[in-house]
Design an enzyme around this catalytic site. Structure first.
Site, PDB file in Angstrom:
ATOM      1  N   GLU A  34       0.865  -1.179   0.000  1.00 37.40           N
ATOM      2  CA  GLU A  34       0.000   0.000   0.000  1.00 37.40           C
ATOM      3  C   GLU A  34       0.902   1.229   0.000  1.00 37.40           C
ATOM      4  O   GLU A  34       1.725   1.388   0.895  1.00 37.40           O
ATOM      5  CB  GLU A  34      -0.852   0.071   1.264  1.00 37.40           C
ATOM      6  CG  GLU A  34      -1.853  -1.028   1.464  1.00 37.40           C
ATOM      7  CD  GLU A  34      -2.558  -0.850   2.809  1.00 37.40           C
ATOM      8  OE1 GLU A  34      -2.527   0.278   3.364  1.00 37.40           O
ATOM      9  OE2 GLU A  34      -3.116  -1.822   3.311  1.00 37.40           O
ATOM     10  N   ASP A  45      -5.481   7.297  11.023  1.00 39.04           N
ATOM     11  CA  ASP A  45      -4.120   6.881  11.342  1.00 39.04           C
ATOM     12  C   ASP A  45      -3.703   7.321  12.734  1.00 39.04           C
ATOM     13  O   ASP A  45      -4.081   8.390  13.212  1.00 39.04           O
ATOM     14  CB  ASP A  45      -3.142   7.453  10.304  1.00 39.04           C
ATOM     15  CG  ASP A  45      -3.358   6.840   8.928  1.00 39.04           C
ATOM     16  OD1 ASP A  45      -3.247   5.609   8.836  1.00 39.04           O
ATOM     17  OD2 ASP A  45      -3.645   7.576   7.973  1.00 39.04           O
TER      18      ASP A  45
END
Length: 239
Positions: A34, A45
């Site tokens: 990714e 995140d």
């Protein structure tokens, strides 16, 4: 060996290091990588990856520069672009131009953490989009996944944001989801040790590791980062 996808934040600490990491990972026989596109508000995140986003943005890393870098390399594993929705729909040359460039580069799919499952068909992005499943995903939404064209399903194995964890919760739910979907099931968020990877392999098709690799990148001298990332991936794979 079952599936393994590594998350690498583009432009951290710079794009040349990213390029070297992607080339170095080619020797390991992993499923894919990714490529994380930096964004100013990466809500999904944790602090480790948020720092990588902010450094890349300060360095002037853009979607266009990431695509140029990807055009300079050739790898045997699958490439996925992980980006929040904003950089995709606001690509300077237009969303369709971006999707055309991704197709030319052979990018297998988009991973968009701020795009709800039910909205995938409504955003008018003509590209394979990886759907997310979480422990609180309803049964009807899991059934909905089977109507979506995607390379795999991304199971978020913890509530909240990304980061390293000690345990692997929700194993029973992961097994139930695996039984009900037609697509390969990859489990991410919190995996940092080989033992955890092996547990995932027992019940799903593959593991996704991000924060553990980014932490290695943050702690290593710049010229050693590609080697250290490869060593960590080998450790995670049990090689």
């Amino acid at each position: 060996m079952k599936g393994f996808i590594a998350y690498i934040p583009a432009g951290f600490p710079d794009l040349e290091t990213t390029r070297k990491i992607l080339i170095a990972l080619n020797e390991l026989g992993i499923t894919g990588v990714e490529i994380g596109v930096p964004f100013s508000d990466p809500v999904a995140d944790g602090p480790v990856i948020q720092l990588a986003h902010s450094v890349a943005l300060r360095n002037g890393v853009t979607m266009k520069k990431i695509l140029e870098m990807l055009g300079e390399i050739s790898v045997d594993y699958d490439l996925y672009l992980m980006s929040y929705l904003n950089p995709i729909v606001n690509y300077p040359e237009g969303k369709e131009k971006l999707l055309d460039e991704l197709k030319k580069l052979g990018v297998k799919g988009l991973i968009i953490p701020d795009l709800p499952l039910r909205e995938v068909k409504n955003v008018n992005i003509a590209y394979p989009i990886v759907p997310f499943v979480a422990p609180n995903t309803k049964d009807e939404e899991i059934e909905f996944i089977n109507s979506v064209q995607a390379p795999f399903v991304y199971y978020i194995s913890r509530y909240g944001v990304t980061g390293e964890r000690e345990d692997l919760p929700f194993a029973d739910h992961i097994k139930r989801v695996k039984e009900r979907i037609k697509l390969p099931l990859f489990v991410g968020f919190g995996i940092s040790r080989h033992e955890q990877v092996e547990k995932v392999w027992e019940i799903a098709d593959g593991a996704i590791v991000g924060s553990a690799l980014v932490r290695i990148m943050e702690e290593s001298p710049k010229d050693e980062i590609p080697k250290k990332v490869v060593e960590k991936v080998k450790e995670l794979l049990g090689k």
